[in-house]
Design a protein around this motif. Structure first.
Motif, PDB file in Angstrom:
ATOM      1  N   MET A  24       6.830  -5.792  11.574  1.00 34.11           N
ATOM      2  CA  MET A  24       7.573  -4.759  10.858  1.00 34.11           C
ATOM      3  C   MET A  24       7.310  -4.856   9.367  1.00 34.11           C
ATOM      4  SD  MET A  24      11.694  -3.962  11.006  1.00 34.11           S
ATOM      5  CE  MET A  24      11.597  -3.828  12.789  1.00 34.11           C
ATOM      6  N   GLY A  25       7.090  -3.708   8.741  1.00 28.79           N
ATOM      7  CA  GLY A  25       6.928  -3.659   7.298  1.00 28.79           C
ATOM      8  C   GLY A  25       8.239  -3.347   6.616  1.00 28.79           C
ATOM      9  N   THR A  26       8.197  -3.224   5.301  1.00 32.93           N
ATOM     10  CA  THR A  26       9.381  -2.908   4.498  1.00 32.93           C
ATOM     11  C   THR A  26       9.080  -1.726   3.600  1.00 32.93           C
ATOM     12  OG1 THR A  26      10.050  -5.236   4.477  1.00 32.93           O
ATOM     13  CG2 THR A  26      11.049  -3.792   2.829  1.00 32.93           C
ATOM     14  N   LEU A  27       9.949  -0.737   3.628  1.00 40.72           N
ATOM     15  CA  LEU A  27       9.830   0.404   2.730  1.00 40.72           C
ATOM     16  C   LEU A  27      10.414   0.016   1.380  1.00 40.72           C
ATOM     17  CD1 LEU A  27       9.189   3.417   2.233  1.00 40.72           C
ATOM     18  CD2 LEU A  27      11.477   3.941   3.089  1.00 40.72           C
ATOM     19  N   THR A  28       9.598   0.069   0.331  1.00 40.56           N
ATOM     20  CA  THR A  28      10.052  -0.365  -0.992  1.00 40.56           C
ATOM     21  C   THR A  28      10.187   0.783  -1.986  1.00 40.56           C
ATOM     22  OG1 THR A  28       7.784  -0.817  -1.740  1.00 40.56           O
ATOM     23  CG2 THR A  28       8.971  -2.613  -0.650  1.00 40.56           C
ATOM     24  N   GLY A  29       9.719   1.970  -1.651  1.00 35.02           N
ATOM     25  CA  GLY A  29       9.818   3.104  -2.565  1.00 35.02           C
ATOM     26  C   GLY A  29       8.985   4.260  -2.055  1.00 35.02           C
ATOM     27  N   GLY A  30       8.987   5.339  -2.816  1.00 31.23           N
ATOM     28  CA  GLY A  30       8.194   6.484  -2.402  1.00 31.23           C
ATOM     29  C   GLY A  30       8.628   7.765  -3.070  1.00 31.23           C
ATOM     30  N   LYS A  31       7.980   8.842  -2.658  1.00 31.01           N
ATOM     31  CA  LYS A  31       8.242  10.160  -3.227  1.00 31.01           C
ATOM     32  C   LYS A  31       8.226  11.200  -2.120  1.00 31.01           C
ATOM     33  CE  LYS A  31       6.411  13.505  -6.577  1.00 31.01           C
ATOM     34  NZ  LYS A  31       5.316  13.783  -7.548  1.00 31.01           N
ATOM     35  N   LEU A  32       9.307  11.985  -2.032  1.00 30.01           N
ATOM     36  CA  LEU A  32       9.393  13.033  -1.021  1.00 30.01           C
ATOM     37  C   LEU A  32       8.339  14.105  -1.254  1.00 30.01           C
ATOM     38  CD1 LEU A  32      13.232  13.613  -0.673  1.00 30.01           C
ATOM     39  CD2 LEU A  32      11.711  12.778   1.119  1.00 30.01           C
ATOM     40  N   GLU A  33       7.740  14.568  -0.161  1.00 30.78           N
ATOM     41  CA  GLU A  33       6.816  15.696  -0.246  1.00 30.78           C
ATOM     42  C   GLU A  33       7.407  16.940   0.399  1.00 30.78           C
ATOM     43  OE1 GLU A  33       2.865  16.923   2.087  1.00 30.78           O
ATOM     44  OE2 GLU A  33       2.525  15.252   0.704  1.00 30.78           O
ATOM     45  N   ASN A  34       8.031  16.787   1.577  1.00 31.95           N
ATOM     46  CA  ASN A  34       8.570  17.945   2.282  1.00 31.95           C
ATOM     47  C   ASN A  34       9.711  17.487   3.173  1.00 31.95           C
ATOM     48  OD1 ASN A  34       8.988  20.413   3.587  1.00 31.95           O
ATOM     49  ND2 ASN A  34       6.795  20.844   3.735  1.00 31.95           N
ATOM     50  N   VAL A  35      10.832  18.207   3.134  1.00 32.88           N
ATOM     51  CA  VAL A  35      11.969  17.899   4.003  1.00 32.88           C
ATOM     52  C   VAL A  35      12.157  18.970   5.073  1.00 32.88           C
ATOM     53  CG1 VAL A  35      13.151  16.582   2.212  1.00 32.88           C
ATOM     54  CG2 VAL A  35      13.639  19.027   2.481  1.00 32.88           C
ATOM     55  N   PHE A  36      11.312  19.987   5.102  1.00 36.85           N
ATOM     56  CA  PHE A  36      11.327  21.052   6.106  1.00 36.85           C
ATOM     57  C   PHE A  36      12.727  21.662   6.258  1.00 36.85           C
ATOM     58  CE2 PHE A  36       8.038  17.949   7.365  1.00 36.85           C
ATOM     59  CZ  PHE A  36       6.919  18.755   7.248  1.00 36.85           C
ATOM     60  N   PRO A  37      13.242  22.299   5.213  1.00 38.03           N
ATOM     61  CA  PRO A  37      14.623  22.809   5.233  1.00 38.03           C
ATOM     62  C   PRO A  37      14.865  23.894   6.273  1.00 38.03           C
ATOM     63  CG  PRO A  37      13.441  23.604   3.288  1.00 38.03           C
ATOM     64  CD  PRO A  37      12.587  22.544   3.912  1.00 38.03           C
ATOM     65  N   ALA A  38      13.894  24.764   6.511  1.00 40.24           N
ATOM     66  CA  ALA A  38      14.103  25.834   7.492  1.00 40.24           C
ATOM     67  C   ALA A  38      14.259  25.271   8.895  1.00 40.24           C
ATOM     68  CB  ALA A  38      12.938  26.827   7.438  1.00 40.24           C
ATOM     69  N   PHE A  45       0.843  -1.184   0.000  1.00 36.98           N
ATOM     70  CA  PHE A  45       0.000   0.000   0.000  1.00 36.98           C
ATOM     71  C   PHE A  45       0.884   1.242   0.000  1.00 36.98           C
ATOM     72  CE2 PHE A  45       0.697  -1.208   4.419  1.00 36.98           C
ATOM     73  CZ  PHE A  45       1.045  -0.019   5.024  1.00 36.98           C
ATOM     74  N   THR A  46       0.285   2.355  -0.342  1.00 39.92           N
ATOM     75  CA  THR A  46       0.964   3.654  -0.306  1.00 39.92           C
ATOM     76  C   THR A  46       0.267   4.552   0.700  1.00 39.92           C
ATOM     77  OG1 THR A  46       1.611   3.474  -2.622  1.00 39.92           O
ATOM     78  CG2 THR A  46       1.659   5.672  -1.654  1.00 39.92           C
ATOM     79  N   ASP A  47       1.054   5.224   1.518  1.00 35.67           N
ATOM     80  CA  ASP A  47       0.485   6.091   2.539  1.00 35.67           C
ATOM     81  C   ASP A  47       1.449   7.246   2.795  1.00 35.67           C
ATOM     82  OD1 ASP A  47      -1.172   7.122   4.463  1.00 35.67           O
ATOM     83  OD2 ASP A  47      -1.125   5.375   5.780  1.00 35.67           O
ATOM     84  N   ALA A  69       6.718  12.028   3.261  1.00 35.31           N
ATOM     85  CA  ALA A  69       6.783  11.415   1.936  1.00 35.31           C
ATOM     86  C   ALA A  69       5.599  10.488   1.724  1.00 35.31           C
ATOM     87  CB  ALA A  69       8.086  10.635   1.783  1.00 35.31           C
ATOM     88  N   ASP A  70       5.258  10.289   0.459  1.00 33.00           N
ATOM     89  CA  ASP A  70       4.334   9.224   0.084  1.00 33.00           C
ATOM     90  C   ASP A  70       5.152   7.946  -0.027  1.00 33.00           C
ATOM     91  OD1 ASP A  70       1.925  10.718  -0.113  1.00 33.00           O
ATOM     92  OD2 ASP A  70       2.625  11.541  -2.014  1.00 33.00           O
ATOM     93  N   THR A  73       1.933   7.370   9.908  1.00 27.34           N
ATOM     94  CA  THR A  73       1.240   7.478   8.632  1.00 27.34           C
ATOM     95  C   THR A  73      -0.171   8.013   8.827  1.00 27.34           C
ATOM     96  OG1 THR A  73       0.334   5.223   8.709  1.00 27.34           O
ATOM     97  CG2 THR A  73       2.553   5.499   7.795  1.00 27.34           C
ATOM     98  N   ARG A  74      -0.692   8.585   7.757  1.00 22.25           N
ATOM     99  CA  ARG A  74      -2.032   9.161   7.830  1.00 22.25           C
ATOM    100  C   ARG A  74      -3.110   8.097   8.027  1.00 22.25           C
ATOM    101  NH1 ARG A  74      -4.240  13.908   5.892  1.00 22.25           N
ATOM    102  NH2 ARG A  74      -2.398  14.385   4.618  1.00 22.25           N
ATOM    103  N   GLU A  75      -3.019   6.991   7.315  1.00 23.39           N
ATOM    104  CA  GLU A  75      -4.107   6.018   7.299  1.00 23.39           C
ATOM    105  C   GLU A  75      -3.830   4.743   8.090  1.00 23.39           C
ATOM    106  OE1 GLU A  75      -5.149   5.185   3.270  1.00 23.39           O
ATOM    107  OE2 GLU A  75      -5.563   7.286   2.766  1.00 23.39           O
ATOM    108  N   HIS A  76      -2.575   4.523   8.499  1.00 17.62           N
ATOM    109  CA  HIS A  76      -2.244   3.280   9.193  1.00 17.62           C
ATOM    110  C   HIS A  76      -1.607   3.505  10.554  1.00 17.62           C
ATOM    111  CE1 HIS A  76      -2.622   2.095   4.955  1.00 17.62           C
ATOM    112  NE2 HIS A  76      -2.946   0.906   5.401  1.00 17.62           N
ATOM    113  N   GLY A  77      -1.505   4.736  10.998  1.00 18.16           N
ATOM    114  CA  GLY A  77      -0.943   5.008  12.316  1.00 18.16           C
ATOM    115  C   GLY A  77       0.562   4.831  12.353  1.00 18.16           C
TER     116      GLY A  77
END
Length: 225
Positions: free
Chosen positions: A68-82, A3-5, A56-57, A26-30
């Protein structure tokens, strides 16, 4: 199951020789624990997705009944640089992440908790920290986690109590003696709760624990005179 979250990384730890283990909310899985295999190899991928204080998504693989799950990929949304460029902001942000990790159960979704953390990091990124930020975040997380107080205590006014629970973090700027006294009381409420509920102290309590307790006592005594 794959799934993606949307997720915020709370904590990162090295695991074995080339892996990392993440604690994310995560938003939908805690709150979830995720393994990132091979990320520490020279050619390892997903390093950017396995850093604290990133949103990130994430594409996640879990097996039925697995802890434990496994992170297999994703896309950054915000790294909060400030936040990352300011020690005070990054200390407060890591404190929020540790509170989320210590006060939330695994695998129990709560969109409200996710939104609270995301909103806090966003406002910290845009406006910086203020003296009421930590107490306001803790009081709101207590409420969402089922430990909140329906009515103000220690003679804190209902109006001030409502502001601490509902106003934008960046608007919580207080200068009046009565408000500063109420803020000191709110800090004491949060501190007493954490001391009683947690089985061992927060790692970030060096910045937001005993020193603030002493400061709060002095502030209470000074304002009351």
């Amino acid at each position: 199951m794959i799934f993606t979250d949307k997720a915020i990384v709370l904590l990162r730890q090295a695991f074995r020789e080339t892996d990392r283990v993440l604690c994310v909310y995560t938003r939908e899985h805690g709150r979830l624990n995720l393994r990132v295999p091979g990320v520490l190899r020279p050619t390892g991928k997903l390093k950017a997705l396995s850093e604290p204080l990133i949103c990130a998504d994430m594409r996640i693989y879990t097996r039925g009944g697995g802890v434990m799950g496994t992170l297999t990929g994703g896309k950054l949304e915000n790294v909060f640089p400030a936040i990352r460029n300011d020690l005070k902001r990054v200390s407060l942000a890591l404190h929020f992440c540790e509170l989320m990790m210590r006060l939330t159960p695994l695998h129990q979704p709560s969109e409200g908790k996710f939104e609270l953390l995301y909103q806090a990091l966003t406002e910290l990124e845009q406006n910086g920290a203020n003296s009421a930020f930590q107490a306001a975040f803790t009081l709101r997380l207590m409420m969402l986690a089922g430990f909140g107080l329906d009515h103000p205590v220690l003679h804190i006014s209902p109006e001030f109590w409502q502001k601490m629970h509902e106003d934008k973090f960046s608007n919580l700027l207080f200068s009046e003696p009565e408000d500063l006294l109420s803020l000191a009381k709110c800090n004491n409420v949060c501190r007493r709760f954490l001391n009683q509920y947690l089985t061992y102290p927060l790692h970030t309590s060096e910045n937001f624990g005993l020193k603030e307790e002493t400061a709060s006592v002095v502030t209470l005594q000074t304002i009351a005179q």
